[in-house]
Design a protein around this motif. Structure first.
Motif, PDB file in Angstrom:
ATOM      1  N   ALA A 107       0.845  -1.188   0.000  1.00  0.00           N
ATOM      2  CA  ALA A 107       0.000   0.000   0.000  1.00  0.00           C
ATOM      3  C   ALA A 107       0.880   1.236   0.000  1.00  0.00           C
ATOM      4  O   ALA A 107       2.006   1.213   0.499  1.00  0.00           O
ATOM      5  N   GLN A 108       0.359   2.312  -0.554  1.00  0.00           N
ATOM      6  CA  GLN A 108       1.035   3.610  -0.551  1.00  0.00           C
ATOM      7  C   GLN A 108       2.465   3.529  -1.076  1.00  0.00           C
ATOM      8  O   GLN A 108       3.370   4.199  -0.596  1.00  0.00           O
ATOM      9  N   GLY A 109       2.662   2.697  -2.068  1.00  0.00           N
ATOM     10  CA  GLY A 109       3.960   2.629  -2.721  1.00  0.00           C
ATOM     11  C   GLY A 109       5.078   2.166  -1.822  1.00  0.00           C
ATOM     12  O   GLY A 109       6.225   2.574  -1.987  1.00  0.00           O
ATOM     13  N   ASN A 110       4.789   1.273  -0.852  1.00  0.00           N
ATOM     14  CA  ASN A 110       5.782   0.927   0.168  1.00  0.00           C
ATOM     15  C   ASN A 110       6.841  -0.041  -0.312  1.00  0.00           C
ATOM     16  O   ASN A 110       7.921  -0.113   0.283  1.00  0.00           O
ATOM     17  N   MET A 111       6.580  -0.829  -1.355  1.00  0.00           N
ATOM     18  CA  MET A 111       7.596  -1.739  -1.864  1.00  0.00           C
ATOM     19  C   MET A 111       7.230  -2.153  -3.282  1.00  0.00           C
ATOM     20  O   MET A 111       6.143  -1.860  -3.785  1.00  0.00           O
ATOM     21  N   THR A 112       8.148  -2.844  -3.924  1.00  0.00           N
ATOM     22  CA  THR A 112       7.931  -3.354  -5.282  1.00  0.00           C
ATOM     23  C   THR A 112       7.914  -4.873  -5.231  1.00  0.00           C
ATOM     24  O   THR A 112       8.778  -5.482  -4.593  1.00  0.00           O
ATOM     25  N   VAL A 113       6.928  -5.460  -5.891  1.00  0.00           N
ATOM     26  CA  VAL A 113       6.803  -6.915  -5.964  1.00  0.00           C
ATOM     27  C   VAL A 113       6.765  -7.307  -7.434  1.00  0.00           C
ATOM     28  O   VAL A 113       5.917  -6.812  -8.185  1.00  0.00           O
ATOM     29  N   ALA A 114       7.679  -8.162  -7.850  1.00  0.00           N
ATOM     30  CA  ALA A 114       7.789  -8.500  -9.265  1.00  0.00           C
ATOM     31  C   ALA A 114       8.027  -9.986  -9.449  1.00  0.00           C
ATOM     32  O   ALA A 114       8.622 -10.650  -8.593  1.00  0.00           O
ATOM     33  N   MET A 115       7.548 -10.501 -10.595  1.00  0.00           N
ATOM     34  CA  MET A 115       7.824 -11.886 -10.968  1.00  0.00           C
ATOM     35  C   MET A 115       8.166 -11.917 -12.451  1.00  0.00           C
ATOM     36  O   MET A 115       7.330 -12.233 -13.303  1.00  0.00           O
ATOM     37  N   PRO A 116       9.395 -11.575 -12.788  1.00  0.00           N
ATOM     38  CA  PRO A 116       9.784 -11.505 -14.204  1.00  0.00           C
ATOM     39  C   PRO A 116       9.818 -12.888 -14.844  1.00  0.00           C
ATOM     40  O   PRO A 116      10.101 -13.886 -14.186  1.00  0.00           O
ATOM     41  N   SER A 117       9.560 -12.902 -16.154  1.00  0.00           N
ATOM     42  CA  SER A 117       9.555 -14.170 -16.895  1.00  0.00           C
ATOM     43  C   SER A 117      10.696 -14.255 -17.892  1.00  0.00           C
ATOM     44  O   SER A 117      10.838 -15.290 -18.565  1.00  0.00           O
ATOM     45  N   LEU A 118      11.504 -13.195 -17.989  1.00  0.00           N
ATOM     46  CA  LEU A 118      12.630 -13.194 -18.913  1.00  0.00           C
ATOM     47  C   LEU A 118      13.899 -12.745 -18.194  1.00  0.00           C
ATOM     48  O   LEU A 118      13.855 -11.800 -17.387  1.00  0.00           O
ATOM     49  N   PRO A 119      15.034 -13.371 -18.488  1.00  0.00           N
ATOM     50  CA  PRO A 119      16.296 -12.935 -17.877  1.00  0.00           C
ATOM     51  C   PRO A 119      16.599 -11.475 -18.128  1.00  0.00           C
ATOM     52  O   PRO A 119      17.115 -10.769 -17.251  1.00  0.00           O
ATOM     53  N   GLY A 120      16.286 -10.982 -19.339  1.00  0.00           N
ATOM     54  CA  GLY A 120      16.554  -9.581 -19.655  1.00  0.00           C
ATOM     55  C   GLY A 120      15.758  -8.639 -18.776  1.00  0.00           C
ATOM     56  O   GLY A 120      16.249  -7.584 -18.366  1.00  0.00           O
ATOM     57  N   ASN A 121      14.531  -8.998 -18.496  1.00  0.00           N
ATOM     58  CA  ASN A 121      13.708  -8.150 -17.640  1.00  0.00           C
ATOM     59  C   ASN A 121      14.209  -8.182 -16.194  1.00  0.00           C
ATOM     60  O   ASN A 121      14.171  -7.173 -15.483  1.00  0.00           O
TER      61      ASN A 121
END
Length: 904
Positions: A718-732
């Motif tokens: 909430a309120q931009g408190n962290m980033t959550v990511a699940m990339p599918s490409l090595p480049g990303n």
């Protein structure tokens, strides 16, 4: 009474001394050496296995001397058990069966006999009576010392020499300094108790000597050139430390009691006053100063310990000038019940001598109230002392009576000197009491009536010390009362000034971003020359270095991937880290087996196949490159992640990576995630850029090797408190790491990293993806014929490749697959633009391999539904209490059904 040999010596003592003699004859006193080197056998049974050990002696005089030597050693080992360390003791323990002279074959008529004591107390010989008097003085007064468990004879002798010597009484100036600090501590608490009745403050009353202890440590630090001290502590006495040690203004503290503090302050406003951190300068009377800070903490007590350790490690590595090898002193203040009860204490102690976590030794102070919230020690621990866990790392432990402040000062100096000499942890067990209950609104007599009957009639440590000084003739009563009146007047003036200040109007608490917006996209591409320079480090070994035969081909393949356009995950990560190092960004990577990588993919550190010598390829990029520090952590999540979080606070210039062995295991660090990663900026205005790498993916490996618990992280967003990511490409993934390191907006990053995709040929990237572009939060389906699409599948991570493989094999052209690479902040603009490319009547589905009640669905569903402007369906496994099944065959069947359902 303990069993004895036929010569009247306790077997455990003889056995212990003989084992030391066999390992190192110089580690035992001369009397023992002569005893064991004599001619005739002395047989002593060993109770552990019933075997018999032969010792040698023929000289009756030598046997007599050995009995005295054994008595001395017994006091060194057991003397603390009868020391006068408890200020509430109704009757002092004066005897212990293993310290009785009769247990050593000695009698009262031996008291006047002279014995060889081999330098004990500075003497060659002493009468037995004088020996006993000295032992009582050294080991049984108001300090009880545990150090004989230390394996190093050098360290034991160091402590022994300092314990077994007369302790001079402090001069008048030092006595007045102690008295003034006790008065400051007491007056502060008394004033708050009078002016803010009913407010919780977790007072230090009963343990005011803690302020004196901290004073002694900081004064010693100043005089020995330590440049800074970092204190981690829970809430007991915290306000007192902030005021009397850190120098936080009384006006600011009083405003917090009135909820009138300016919420825009750097301390944040989303937490109670006794959790806030502070930075200040400790000033000695002689003008010396040292920077001091207290780390913000939650109510989870001991979790602040490893956070403070991480802060110290980072500060030490950043120190470019002065202060020696360990120029920052870590001090962690504990409670007795928490020190014994919380496992993170053991984890943090275990870190203390590991290469990636060493801070040169921590001074641990246990404010021992002799009771938890309402729980007595008999119900709160199984050990004799609250501090027994520290014996596991062979830390010396000094139990000191909190009502003897002069002894407290001696112990503080001894503890500091030990830390400086051996760069190891040391524990001061300040045995005291709390005058009030757990908090000031609690009645402790309900559960500890006898204890509080004694406390109610007991004078404060300040008053007892003042009376002792006057009784001894050291100072006069006017000096005693004058110091106290002066401090009370100072507080009263501060209170008056505070009341005169205007009260700030309440404002919404919101130190973080008001919107769920991501940090601005930035240039993260690198040049081809940089990429080739980094890759060259992977094959350019030191002369004579032999790479393991199974590792060398992997490194060699990295060199071919740039031209082949098949850069895999490990290579992309290597390029991200290496290019950051060349950009001047330090990188720290820690975790269980992280140097090699859980799946044998990283090989950040190589081990010579023949010599065992280690080589870190990314540390050979050239003199202008920043430092790369990869470490294998101990088998811990809670303490290890807390350490990295603390490290990231003090090194905002570095990329700090913590990797879980499997993402599932991050739940062992849930306290750190809840109390620090997700909320510290909201509560304390405290920003961290720590990055979590959590291997995630359902691949038939069972319920404990499948899920990094995406849903739990997203629930905290909430309120931009962290980033959550699940990339599918090595480049990303490459761009994501570089963006995290180069962005000026620090926030934690949680990356759900791959397992099977690490070596999946479809999941590779070309060099141009790294030399151009930036991180893509949404990867569009560029192969789709938008006009023919009647179904849009939105997904994240590994499941994309299963869906794409089925689409290709079934030759389906009516389905588009859109990859959501960043889950939070949710990429509304990018996803909206992608969905707008397809016909309005096209069906939109969210596909995830996790059960419906887990994974990202509950979080992303409302977003996708709103952006698609139509109902959406979730394709997933059915709701389940466990993340995955335990059968690989069953998993394969479920996965096949899930993929088929997505297209029908």
């Amino acid at each position: 009474m303990a069993s004895q040999s036929r010569f009247g010596i306790n077997e455990w003592l003889v056995d212990e001394q003989y084992e030391r003699y066999l390992q190192d004859p110089g580690s035992v006193d001369r009397t023992w050496r002569e005893f064991f080197a004599s001619a005739a056998p002395v047989v002593v049974p060993q109770p552990r296995n019933g075997a018999m050990t032969a010792y040698d002696s023929t000289d009756e005089a030598a046997i007599k001397a050995v009995r005295v030597a054994a008595l001395i050693d017994a006091y060194r080992v057991r003397g603390h058990l009868v020391a006068d360390t408890d200020p509430l003791a109704t009757g002092r323990v004066v005897a212990h069966p293993e310290l009785d002279i009769m247990a050593f074959g000695l009698r009262d008529d031996d008291l006047q006999s002279e014995f060889v004591v081999d330098g004990f107390a500075g003497h060659a010989t002493m009468t037995l009576r004088n020996v006993l008097n000295a032992l009582q003085e050294f080991y049984c007064r108001t300090v009880g010392t545990e150090y004989m468990h230390i394996q190093s004879s050098q360290e034991r002798r160091w402590v022994q020499q300092r314990i077994e010597s007369p302790q001079p009484r402090p001069d008048v100036a030092e006595q007045l300094q102690i008295l003034y600090r006790l008065g400051a501590a007491e007056a502060f608490e008394t004033f708050l108790q009078t002016k803010y009745v009913g407010h919780k403050r977790y007072s230090l009353e009963g343990g005011e000597s803690a302020i004196v202890l901290l004073d002694a440590l900081l004064l010693r630090s100043i005089r020995q050139g330590v440049r800074e001290a970092v204190i981690g502590m829970a809430h007991r006495g915290r306000l007192n430390v902030l005021a009397n040690t850190i120098g936080k203004s009384y006006a600011e503290i009083f405003h917090e009691f009135e909820d009138a503090v300016d919420i825009r302050s750097v301390q944040g406003s989303g937490d109670v006053k006794y959790h806030l951190g502070a930075e200040g300068t400790y000033r000695a009377l002689d003008g010396g100063t040292i920077a001091v800070s207290v780390v913000a903490n939650p109510s989870h007590l001991e979790i602040v310990g490893p956070v403070a350790q991480g802060v110290v490690r980072a500060k030490q590595e950043s120190a470019a000038d002065g202060g020696g090898a360990f120029p920052v002193l870590p001090i962690v203040v504990h409670g007795d019940a928490a020190f014994a009860g919380q496992g993170v204490v053991s984890e943090t102690l275990n870190m203390s001598q590991l290469p990636g976590y060493r801070t040169g030794g921590t001074v641990h102070i246990v404010i021992n109230n002799q009771v938890g919230f309402t729980t007595s020690p008999a119900n709160g621990r199984s050990s004799t002392y609250a501090t027994d866990v520290a014996r596991s790392v062979e830390a010396p432990i000094f139990h000191v009576n909190g009502d003897d402040p002069e002894a407290v000062v001696r112990v503080a100096r001894l503890a500091f000197d030990y830390r400086q000499t051996f760069h190891k942890d040391v524990v001061v067990d300040l045995i005291c009491y709390r005058r009030h209950g757990h908090s000031e609104v609690d009645d402790p007599s309900i559960t500890q009536p006898a204890m509080y009957d004694r406390i109610d009639v007991r004078a404060s440590v300040r008053k007892l010390y003042a009376e002792a000084l006057v009784r001894r003739g050291d100072i006069g009563e006017r000096q005693v009362e004058g110091a106290l009146r002066d401090y009370r007047g100072h507080l009263e003036r501060a209170f008056t000034e505070t009341r005169a200040l205007p009260v700030p109007s309440p404002k919404p608490v919101n130190p973080v971003d008001a919107q769920n917006t991501a940090a601005p996209q930035m240039a993260t591409a690198i040049t081809e020359a940089t990429a080739r320079h980094v890759i060259a480090s992977q094959t350019g070994m030191p002369e004579g270095f032999t790479v393991h035969a199974r590792v060398l081909p992997q490194l060699q393949r990295r060199a071919t991937m740039l031209d082949a356009g098949t850069i895999d995950w490990a290579t992309a990560e290597t390029l991200a880290i290496g290019s950051l190092l060349l950009d001047g960004v330090p990188v720290r990577l820690a975790g269980q087996d992280s140097r090699r990588g859980t799946f044998g993919q990283r090989h950040a550190v190589l081990t010579d196949r023949r010599t065992g010598v280690e080589h870190t390829p990314l540390s050979s990029l050239g003199s202008r490159a920043a430092s790369f520090a990869p470490y294998d952590s101990m088998l811990s999540e809670l303490g290890a992640l807390a350490f990295e979080y603390g490290y990231s606070l003090a090194r905002p210039d570095a990329l700090v990576l913590w990797e879980a062995q499997f993402g599932d295991f991050v739940n062992g660090a849930q306290t750190v995630i809840d109390e620090y990663l997700s909320s510290s900026e909201q509560k304390w205005g405290q920003r961290s850029g720590v990055t979590l790498l959590l291997p995630h993916g359902l691949e038939g490996q069972g319920p404990d090797h499948s899920s990094g618990r995406i849903e739990r992280f997203l629930q905290l967003c909430a309120q931009g408190n962290m980033t959550v990511a699940m990339p599918s490409l090595p480049g990303n993934y490459f761009h994501l790491l570089r963006q995290q390191a180069l962005s000026e907006h620090s926030r934690p990053l949680v990356v759900f990293t791959p397992k099977s995709m690490l070596r999946l040929k479809a999941a590779t990237s070309g060099l141009t993806e790294l030399t151009s572009g930036t991180f893509r939060p949404v990867i569009p389906d560029e192969s789709a014929d938008t006009a023919r699409i009647r179904r849009v599948l939105v997904c994240s991570g590994k499941v994309f490749y299963d869906l794409d493989a089925h689409r290709r094999s079934a030759e389906l052209s009516d389905t588009a697959i859109v990859r959501l690479e960043r889950l939070y902040p949710f990429p509304e603009e990018e996803l909206s633009a992608e969905l707008a490319r397809f016909p309005a009547e096209a069906e939109v589905r969210w596909v995830q391999e996790e059960p419906e009640n887990q994974g990202a669905w509950s979080f992303v569903g409302p977003y996708v539904h709103r952006l698609a402007s139509r109902p959406i369906e979730c394709i997933s496994r059915p709701e389940a209490p466990a993340p995955a099944v335990g059968s690989a065959r069953r998993h394969a069947g479920e996965q096949k059904d899930l993929v088929m359902s997505a297209f029908h």
